[in-house]
Write an enzyme that holds these catalytic residues in place. Structure first.
Site, PDB file in Angstrom:
ATOM      1  N   LYS A 194     -12.392  14.002 -11.665  1.00  0.00           N
ATOM      2  CA  LYS A 194     -11.545  13.690 -10.554  1.00  0.00           C
ATOM      3  C   LYS A 194     -10.257  13.623 -11.045  1.00  0.00           C
ATOM      4  O   LYS A 194      -9.946  12.809 -12.149  1.00  0.00           O
ATOM      5  CB  LYS A 194     -12.129  12.437 -10.044  1.00  0.00           C
ATOM      6  N   ARG A 204      -4.523   7.956   0.833  1.00  0.00           N
ATOM      7  CA  ARG A 204      -3.928   6.607   0.521  1.00  0.00           C
ATOM      8  C   ARG A 204      -3.368   5.854   1.737  1.00  0.00           C
ATOM      9  O   ARG A 204      -3.655   4.853   2.005  1.00  0.00           O
ATOM     10  CB  ARG A 204      -3.137   6.418  -0.720  1.00  0.00           C
ATOM     11  N   ARG A 216      -2.898   5.990 -11.347  1.00  0.00           N
ATOM     12  CA  ARG A 216      -4.335   6.052 -11.525  1.00  0.00           C
ATOM     13  C   ARG A 216      -4.529   6.879 -12.990  1.00  0.00           C
ATOM     14  O   ARG A 216      -5.685   7.376 -13.172  1.00  0.00           O
ATOM     15  CB  ARG A 216      -5.070   6.659 -10.678  1.00  0.00           C
ATOM     16  N   LYS A 247     -12.737  17.508  -8.005  1.00  0.00           N
ATOM     17  CA  LYS A 247     -11.807  17.110  -6.911  1.00  0.00           C
ATOM     18  C   LYS A 247     -10.210  16.766  -7.413  1.00  0.00           C
ATOM     19  O   LYS A 247     -10.304  16.561  -8.769  1.00  0.00           O
ATOM     20  CB  LYS A 247     -12.150  15.746  -6.458  1.00  0.00           C
ATOM     21  N   SER A 273      -7.195  15.364   1.020  1.00  0.00           N
ATOM     22  CA  SER A 273      -6.082  15.147   2.058  1.00  0.00           C
ATOM     23  C   SER A 273      -4.911  15.823   2.002  1.00  0.00           C
ATOM     24  O   SER A 273      -4.280  16.127   3.029  1.00  0.00           O
ATOM     25  CB  SER A 273      -5.787  13.691   2.195  1.00  0.00           C
ATOM     26  N   TYR A 312     -11.953  17.954   5.482  1.00  0.00           N
ATOM     27  CA  TYR A 312     -11.516  17.516   6.878  1.00  0.00           C
ATOM     28  C   TYR A 312     -11.657  18.432   7.804  1.00  0.00           C
ATOM     29  O   TYR A 312     -11.385  18.497   9.044  1.00  0.00           O
ATOM     30  CB  TYR A 312      -9.993  16.742   6.572  1.00  0.00           C
TER      31      TYR A 312
HETATM   32  C1  PBG Z   1     -11.139   6.388  -3.785  1.00  0.00           C
HETATM   33  C2  PBG Z   1     -10.989   7.830  -3.290  1.00  0.00           C
HETATM   34  C3  PBG Z   1      -9.721   8.741  -3.230  1.00  0.00           C
HETATM   35  C4  PBG Z   1     -10.053   9.846  -2.511  1.00  0.00           C
HETATM   36  C5  PBG Z   1     -11.419   9.733  -2.456  1.00  0.00           C
HETATM   37  N1  PBG Z   1     -12.038   8.503  -2.996  1.00  0.00           N
HETATM   38  C6  PBG Z   1      -8.251   8.346  -3.501  1.00  0.00           C
HETATM   39  C7  PBG Z   1      -7.688   7.934  -4.880  1.00  0.00           C
HETATM   40  O1  PBG Z   1      -8.524   8.253  -5.912  1.00  0.00           O
HETATM   41  O2  PBG Z   1      -6.711   7.512  -4.941  1.00  0.00           O
HETATM   42  C8  PBG Z   1      -9.011  10.792  -2.308  1.00  0.00           C
HETATM   43  C9  PBG Z   1      -9.424  11.806  -0.929  1.00  0.00           C
HETATM   44  C10 PBG Z   1      -8.716  12.606  -0.330  1.00  0.00           C
HETATM   45  O3  PBG Z   1      -7.246  12.728  -0.805  1.00  0.00           O
HETATM   46  O4  PBG Z   1      -8.826  13.235   0.541  1.00  0.00           O
HETATM   47  N2  PBG Z   1     -10.785   6.407  -5.221  1.00  0.00           N
END
Ligand code: PBG
Length: 322
Positions: A194, A204, A216, A247, A273, A312
């Site tokens: 990730k 978010r 992060r 991801k 997203s 989505y």
């Molecule tokens: C939680 C999480 C996130 C996403 C999935 N689980 C956000 C992040 O890490 O900031 C992102 C999913 C998306 O953008 O569709 N940690």
């Protein structure tokens, strides 16, 4: 004279479909769902046309509709009413995700319910774990927290838990906790690679999980690194991950391909997203043909080697192709 004429196999849809190498099946798509605890938090997400934050009853109804369209898996995210420094809402047996799992499984036992496992929606500071002195996320304390949450998800009836925090060692800890607490049949889909991506912005906003300070990058992966992703995946497979995930999706297709060539574990990709928002912004402007663009993007994930596509677009794809 030209000996080879590849165009012969492109002359009509029948022959094109005969030689087609990859297809996206509705059963390999996972639809993310946002479930809110407070009614006031429900409603459309502006940057993600067609996606909304749902109340409990709406989420169960949505799950039934998805299932009737052929979508057999959902990924749940909770938007809790209460946040604090230690994410205590995350392991509440009656927390919003735990309730949503119970509600969906009760009305639709065949639906595969995957619960995202992360502290960021539950912490008042918005980071994906508990903080150590100095503001850094405390890896080992967070791993303990995640294992505890995973057990509550298993008790609520989740089929799969999906840790998305990027702490080290969490898959092993979650596996041991599940095995010790009656969750032996609950699978782990690990967000293995990730990246610290700009493409999570709309999520978010939707989940109310933007960090209050910092970012992060101290736990999510650095975007230029591909070999490191393979090391992360290898660790998660060793620790007992049943499914590994990469991801975001589109900017990391090379990583999906490399992972496919190296590992036999099922591979998921998360079309996040920001990818969705970006495409919809262009569609809204009339700049591209949305249906063709969605089909092409989802196909790219399967062509790159993904078995599972979290997107989505799942519902809309199923409406057109189910
Ligand atoms: C939680 C999480 C996130 C996403 C999935 N689980 C956000 C992040 O890490 O900031 C992102 C999913 C998306 O953008 O569709 N940690």
């Amino acid at each position: 004279m030209i000996a080879l004429r590849p165009r012969r196999l492109r002359r009509g849809e029948v022959v094109r479909s005969l030689v087609r190498e990859n297809r996206v099946h509705v059963e390999q798509l996972v639809q993310p769902l946002f479930v809110v605890e407070r009614a006031g938090d429900a409603g459309p997400i502006e940057s993600m046309p067609g996606i909304a934050r749902l109340r409990l009853g709406e989420a169960a109804a949505e799950a039934r509709e998805l299932f009737s369209l052929g979508i057999r898996s959902v990924l749940l995210f909770g938007v809790p009413a209460h946040k604090d420094a230690i994410a205590s809402g995350s392991y509440d047996a009656d927390g919003i995700v735990q309730q949503a799992i119970r509600e969906i499984k009760a009305s639709l036992p065949e639906m595969l319910v995957i619960a995202d496992l992360c502290a960021c929606e539950y912490t008042d500071h918005g980071h994906c774990g508990v903080l150590a002195a100095g503001g850094d996320v405390d890896n080992d304390a967070t791993v303990e927290l995640l294992a505890r949450v995973a057990v509550t998800y298993a008790r609520a009836g989740a089929d799969v838990v999906a840790p998305s925090d990027m702490m080290d060692g969490r898959v092993e800890a979650i596996r041991s906790a599940l095995d010790a607490e009656g969750g032996r049949d609950v699978a782990i889909m690990a967000y293995s690679a990730k990246y610290a991506s700009a493409f999570y912005g709309p999520f978010r906003e939707a989940a109310g999980s933007t960090p209050r300070f910092g970012d992060r990058r101290g736990y999510q992966m650095d975007p230029p690194n591909a070999r490191e992703a393979l090391r992360e995946i290898a660790l998660d497979v060793d620790e007992g991950a049943d499914i590994v995930m990469i991801k975001p999706g589109l900017p990391y297709l090379d990583v999906v391909r490399a992972a496919r060539d190296r590992f036999d574990a099922p591979i998921a990709v998360y079309n996040v997203s920001g990818e969705y928002a970006m495409l919809h912004a262009a569609i809204a402007n009339g700049w591209l043909d949305g249906e063709r663009a969605v089909d092409e993007i989802l196909t790219s994930f399967v062509r790159a080697g993904a078995d599972i596509v979290i997107t989505y677009h799942a519902k809309e794809y199923a409406q057109r192709h189910g």
